[in-house]
Design a protein around this motif. Structure first.
Motif, PDB file in Angstrom:
ATOM      1  N   LEU A 155      47.121  21.832 -22.486  1.00 57.75           N
ATOM      2  CA  LEU A 155      48.377  22.540 -22.703  1.00 57.75           C
ATOM      3  C   LEU A 155      48.151  23.546 -23.820  1.00 57.75           C
ATOM      4  N   PHE A 156      48.281  24.836 -23.499  1.00 54.41           N
ATOM      5  CA  PHE A 156      48.037  25.895 -24.477  1.00 54.41           C
ATOM      6  C   PHE A 156      49.344  26.301 -25.176  1.00 54.41           C
ATOM      7  N   PRO A 157      49.229  26.937 -26.339  1.00 54.72           N
ATOM      8  CA  PRO A 157      50.424  27.314 -27.108  1.00 54.72           C
ATOM      9  C   PRO A 157      51.417  28.177 -26.346  1.00 54.72           C
ATOM     10  N   ASP A 158      50.948  28.943 -25.342  1.00 50.95           N
ATOM     11  CA  ASP A 158      51.876  29.782 -24.574  1.00 50.95           C
ATOM     12  C   ASP A 158      52.539  29.012 -23.436  1.00 50.95           C
ATOM     13  N   GLY A 159      52.257  27.690 -23.352  1.00 54.43           N
ATOM     14  CA  GLY A 159      52.877  26.855 -22.335  1.00 54.43           C
ATOM     15  C   GLY A 159      52.062  26.689 -21.070  1.00 54.43           C
ATOM     16  N   GLU A 160      50.923  27.397 -20.992  1.00 58.11           N
ATOM     17  CA  GLU A 160      50.068  27.294 -19.799  1.00 58.11           C
ATOM     18  C   GLU A 160      49.351  25.944 -19.769  1.00 58.11           C
ATOM     19  N   LEU A 161      49.272  25.355 -18.573  1.00 56.70           N
ATOM     20  CA  LEU A 161      48.489  24.143 -18.353  1.00 56.70           C
ATOM     21  C   LEU A 161      47.279  24.523 -17.512  1.00 56.70           C
ATOM     22  N   ARG A 162      46.057  24.200 -18.024  1.00 54.10           N
ATOM     23  CA  ARG A 162      44.855  24.603 -17.295  1.00 54.10           C
ATOM     24  C   ARG A 162      43.732  23.602 -17.519  1.00 54.10           C
ATOM     25  N   TRP A 163      42.962  23.320 -16.444  1.00 57.98           N
ATOM     26  CA  TRP A 163      41.810  22.436 -16.551  1.00 57.98           C
ATOM     27  C   TRP A 163      40.634  23.184 -17.167  1.00 57.98           C
ATOM     28  N   LEU A 164      39.964  22.560 -18.152  1.00 56.88           N
ATOM     29  CA  LEU A 164      38.742  23.104 -18.749  1.00 56.88           C
ATOM     30  C   LEU A 164      37.595  22.135 -18.508  1.00 56.88           C
ATOM     31  N   SER A 165      36.435  22.667 -18.193  1.00 58.17           N
ATOM     32  CA  SER A 165      35.249  21.833 -17.997  1.00 58.17           C
ATOM     33  C   SER A 165      34.703  21.399 -19.354  1.00 58.17           C
ATOM     34  N   ASN A 166      33.746  20.472 -19.321  1.00 54.90           N
ATOM     35  CA  ASN A 166      33.096  20.018 -20.547  1.00 54.90           C
ATOM     36  C   ASN A 166      32.537  21.215 -21.320  1.00 54.90           C
ATOM     37  N   GLU A 167      31.877  22.130 -20.624  1.00 54.79           N
ATOM     38  CA  GLU A 167      31.291  23.294 -21.288  1.00 54.79           C
ATOM     39  C   GLU A 167      32.371  24.182 -21.898  1.00 54.79           C
ATOM     40  N   GLU A 168      33.470  24.368 -21.174  1.00 50.30           N
ATOM     41  CA  GLU A 168      34.556  25.224 -21.671  1.00 50.30           C
ATOM     42  C   GLU A 168      35.266  24.610 -22.862  1.00 50.30           C
TER      43      GLU A 168
END
Length: 302
Positions: A155-168
Motif C-alpha cells: 500500500l503506497f502513500p498515494d493509496g495505490e495497491l501493487r505487488w512487488l517482487s523480492n528484487e523490487e
C-alpha cells in the motif's frame, strides 16, 4: 477530523476511534493520540478506507503490532491504520504461504513449524507482524525475511495497491525500499521448504529461549534500538561506553541487553529520545562510531 471519522464509521469498515492513544498499540507502551484510528475488518475494507482518505486529502500512517516503533508524545496527525486481526489470513499452496500483513510473525513461525515448513525458525521471539517484518527486513540468527519473501502486496502513500517482487522490495540489512517510499506491506507470499517437524520445532524453541534469556521482554520495549554497525555490535559498544542501566525519566537502557531501551512504567517518548541522543553522543565520542537507529521514530513534535 470528526467529519472524516463519521464518514469512515458510516462506511462500516471496522473499528474507528478518535484521539486514540497510540501507547495502547505499541510494544513500548508509549505514544500520543492518533487524530483518527482505524482497524479495517478485512482487505476490502482497507481499500474503502484508502479511497475515503485519498478523497479527504489527509495524511495517513499504517502500523502493525507496534514493535520497532517509537511514537512521539504529540501523537500522529491524520489517520492511523492498524493492520490487525482483519488481515490475519494464512493460505498454503505447496511451498508457498500467502499471509496477511497483520499476522504475528511469532504465531506464523509456530504454526508453520508444527506443519513441517522450514525457513521461518529465525522469527521465534521477533514481536512484530508479517507486514512490519517485511518493511524492516526483520532477521535473526543469520537469516532474514529477504531469504523467504517471494513478493508482497504494498500500500503506497498515494493509496495505490501493487505487488512487488523480492528484487523490487530492495532488501538490505534491516531495510527495504518501503522505508524510502513509505509503502506498507498488506500481504506477503513466502516460499518455504518442507522438513522434519521435530527438528524445525527444536530450532524454533532454541531461538525463542535465546531471546527470553538475553533480551528484556519482561518490560515494555520496542526491540533493538540501533542497527549493528558490523563488524561491531551496538549493544557491546553501548555497554563498553559505560551506559548500561542508565535511566532518564521512565526510560532505561536495559541492564540485560544494552541495545534495548525499556519503559520502566511511565516513560515518555522524549525520555527515550533523550536516551538515544545520549547513547549516540557517548559512543561517537568514545568509539568514533555513529550509531543509526533501527527503531522507527514517527509522529508530530510534542
Amino acid at each position: 477530523m470528526t467529519s472524516l471519522a463519521e464518514k469512515l464509521k458510516k462506511a462500516d469498515i471496522g473499528k474507528v476511534l478518535e484521539n486514540e492513544p497510540l501507547k495502547n498499540h505499541t510494544t513500548l507502551k508509549i505514544g500520543g493520540p492518533a487524530d483518527v484510528f482505524v482497524e479495517p475488518k478485512n482487505s476490502e475494507s482497507l481499500k474503502v478506507v484508502m479511497a475515503i482518505i485519498k478523497e479527504s486529502g489527509v495524511p495517513f500512517r499504517a502500523i502493525g503490532r507496534g514493535s520497532n516503533l517509537l511514537v512521539s508524545d504529540g501523537g500522529i496527525e491524520g489517520v492511523v491504520i492498524k493492520l490487525g486481526d482483519g488481515l490475519n489470513h494464512i493460505e498454503r499452496s505447496g511451498s508457498e504461504i500467502r499471509v496477511g500483513g497483520g499476522v504475528s510473525i511469532i504465531t506464523l513461525a509456530t504454526i508453520l513449524a508444527r506443519e513441517g515448513y522450514k525457513g521461518l525458525e529465525f522469527a521465534g521471539g521477533i514481536p512484530g507482524s508479517v507486514g512490519g517484518s517485511v518493511f524492516m527486513n526483520a532477521g535473526a540468527h543469520g537469516a532474514e525475511m529477504a531469504d523467504i519473501v517471494k513478493e508482497a502486496l504494498i500500500l503506497f502513500p498515494d493509496g495505490e495497491l501493487r505487488w512487488l517482487s523480492n528484487e523490487e522490495l530492495g532488501f538490505s540489512y534491516r531495510t527495504s525500499i518501503l522505508q524510502e517510499k513509505g509503502g506498507i506491506c498488506v500481504e506477503a507470499v513466502l516460499v518455504l521448504e518442507q522438513g522434519s517437524k521435530e527438528e524445525i520445532m527444536a530450532s524454533l524453541k532454541k531461538n525463542k529461549d535465546y531471546r527470553r534469556q538475553t533480551q528484556p521482554w519482561n518490560f515494555p520495549c520496542c526491540g533493538s534500538v540501533f542497527r549493528n554497525p558490523l563488524p561491531n555490535y551496538a549493544g557491546q559498544l553501548i555497554e563498553s561506553s559505560g551506559l548500561k542501566g542508565t535511566t532518564l525519566g521512565g526510560a532505561q537502557i536495559s541492564e540485560m541487553h544494552a541495545n534495548f531501551i525499556v519503559n520502566t512504567g511511565d516513560a515518555t517518548a522524549d525520555d527515550v529520545l533523550n536516551l538515544i541522543a545520549l547513547i549516540q553522543e557517548k559512543v561517537l565520542q568514545e568509539k568514533g562510531i555513529q550509531l543509526e537507529t533501527e527503531v522507527e521514530i514517527i509522529g508530530r513534535k510534542s
